[in-house]
Scaffold this active site. Structure first.
Site, PDB file in Angstrom:
ATOM      1  N   GLU A   1      -4.994   2.826   5.227  1.00 57.68           N
ATOM      2  CA  GLU A   1      -5.398   1.442   5.478  1.00 57.68           C
ATOM      3  C   GLU A   1      -6.907   1.288   5.456  1.00 57.68           C
ATOM      4  OE1 GLU A   1      -5.398  -0.756   9.645  1.00 57.68           O
ATOM      5  OE2 GLU A   1      -3.373  -0.607   8.802  1.00 57.68           O
TER       6      GLU A   1
ATOM      7  N   CYS B   1       4.574   7.534   1.548  1.00 58.42           N
ATOM      8  CA  CYS B   1       4.516   6.488   2.558  1.00 58.42           C
ATOM      9  C   CYS B   1       3.377   5.508   2.259  1.00 58.42           C
ATOM     10  CB  CYS B   1       4.389   7.144   3.935  1.00 58.42           C
ATOM     11  SG  CYS B   1       4.767   6.097   5.340  1.00 58.42           S
ATOM     12  N   HIS B   2       2.477   5.312   3.217  1.00 60.63           N
ATOM     13  CA  HIS B   2       1.362   4.395   3.042  1.00 60.63           C
ATOM     14  C   HIS B   2       0.246   4.969   2.158  1.00 60.63           C
ATOM     15  CE1 HIS B   2       3.387   2.412   6.365  1.00 60.63           C
ATOM     16  NE2 HIS B   2       2.644   1.346   6.137  1.00 60.63           N
TER      17      HIS B   2
ATOM     18  N   TYR C   1       6.529   3.572   1.570  1.00 55.44           N
ATOM     19  CA  TYR C   1       7.211   3.000   2.717  1.00 55.44           C
ATOM     20  C   TYR C   1       7.496   1.529   2.371  1.00 55.44           C
ATOM     21  CZ  TYR C   1       8.665   2.046   7.421  1.00 55.44           C
ATOM     22  OH  TYR C   1       9.428   1.697   8.507  1.00 55.44           O
TER      23      TYR C   1
ATOM     24  N   GLY D   1       0.646   7.180   6.834  1.00 50.50           N
ATOM     25  CA  GLY D   1       0.203   6.824   8.177  1.00 50.50           C
ATOM     26  C   GLY D   1      -0.774   5.664   8.108  1.00 50.50           C
ATOM     27  N   ARG D   2      -1.614   5.550   9.128  1.00 47.61           N
ATOM     28  CA  ARG D   2      -2.583   4.449   9.140  1.00 47.61           C
ATOM     29  C   ARG D   2      -3.864   4.766   8.390  1.00 47.61           C
ATOM     30  NH1 ARG D   2      -4.374   2.671  14.231  1.00 47.61           N
ATOM     31  NH2 ARG D   2      -3.438   4.413  15.304  1.00 47.61           N
TER      32      ARG D   2
END
Length: 185
Positions: free
Chosen positions: A91, A117-118, A137, A87-88
């Site tokens: 980040e 993923c992320h 991802y 997800g975010r």
């Protein structure tokens, strides 16, 4: 049973947070879900990323998730494995020096680490994947390569293990990723 640390945060991908957390608990493992700047019993907001035919995923608001441990109390030496959802959240979590120190400690200890993923952004920022085969991802492929790893393009429902590192591209890979992680435990 294993004691697993999950580092998560606001706008983590809902499925990548909830499903492995609940599945690992159901298997009898202990899972501590923590977030920098938040304490036990506080919540994080999640989001749902979906593949709806556009060039990238769409994002919708997900559930609130209640943390069950305190980030400030975490020591990598107290855990058998680390799980990093996507997800975010990765980040901005990758900007936290303690998060990166924890990731480095797990990798240096050769303990199982799973990232989906992320979540790979935490591995790249910690500079711990050089020479490894890593999936994530597809938007994270350049970062994985710049960190010196071999990016492995998988189907969205597949996972790969390189040593004690399990990686997968997105939430459809939960069954494969969890199977790989549990085999390492």
């Amino acid at each position: 049973m294993a004691k697993i640390l999950m580092i998560t945060g606001d706008f983590v991908e809902d499925y990548e947070n909830m499903v492995p957390f609940q599945a690992l608990l159901a298997m009898g493992h202990e899972v501590d879900a923590v977030c920098p700047g938040k304490r036990k019993n506080e919540t994080i907001a999640t989001c749902i990323h979906d593949f709806e035919g556009q060039q990238t995923y769409t994002e919708k608001r997900g559930h609130n998730f209640t943390l069950n441990a305190n980030f400030d109390d975490v020591a990598a030496s107290d855990y058998d494995a680390l799980y990093l959802p996507g997800g975010r959240a990765p980040e901005y979590l990758r900007l936290d020096s303690k998060v990166l120190a924890i990731v480095k400690a797990f990798m240096a200890s050769n303990k199982p680490v799973a990232a989906i993923c992320h979540g790979a952004q935490l591995l790249t920022a910690a500079n711990v994947i050089e020479g490894k085969k890593v999936s994530a991802y597809p938007a994270c492929a350049p970062e994985v390569r710049l960190a010196g790893a071999e990016y492995v393009e998988l189907q969205m429902d597949e996972a790969i293990t390189d040593g004690k590192l399990v990686t997968a591209p997105a939430w459809p890979a939960h069954p494969a990723m969890l199977k790989h992680l549990v085999a390492l435990l």
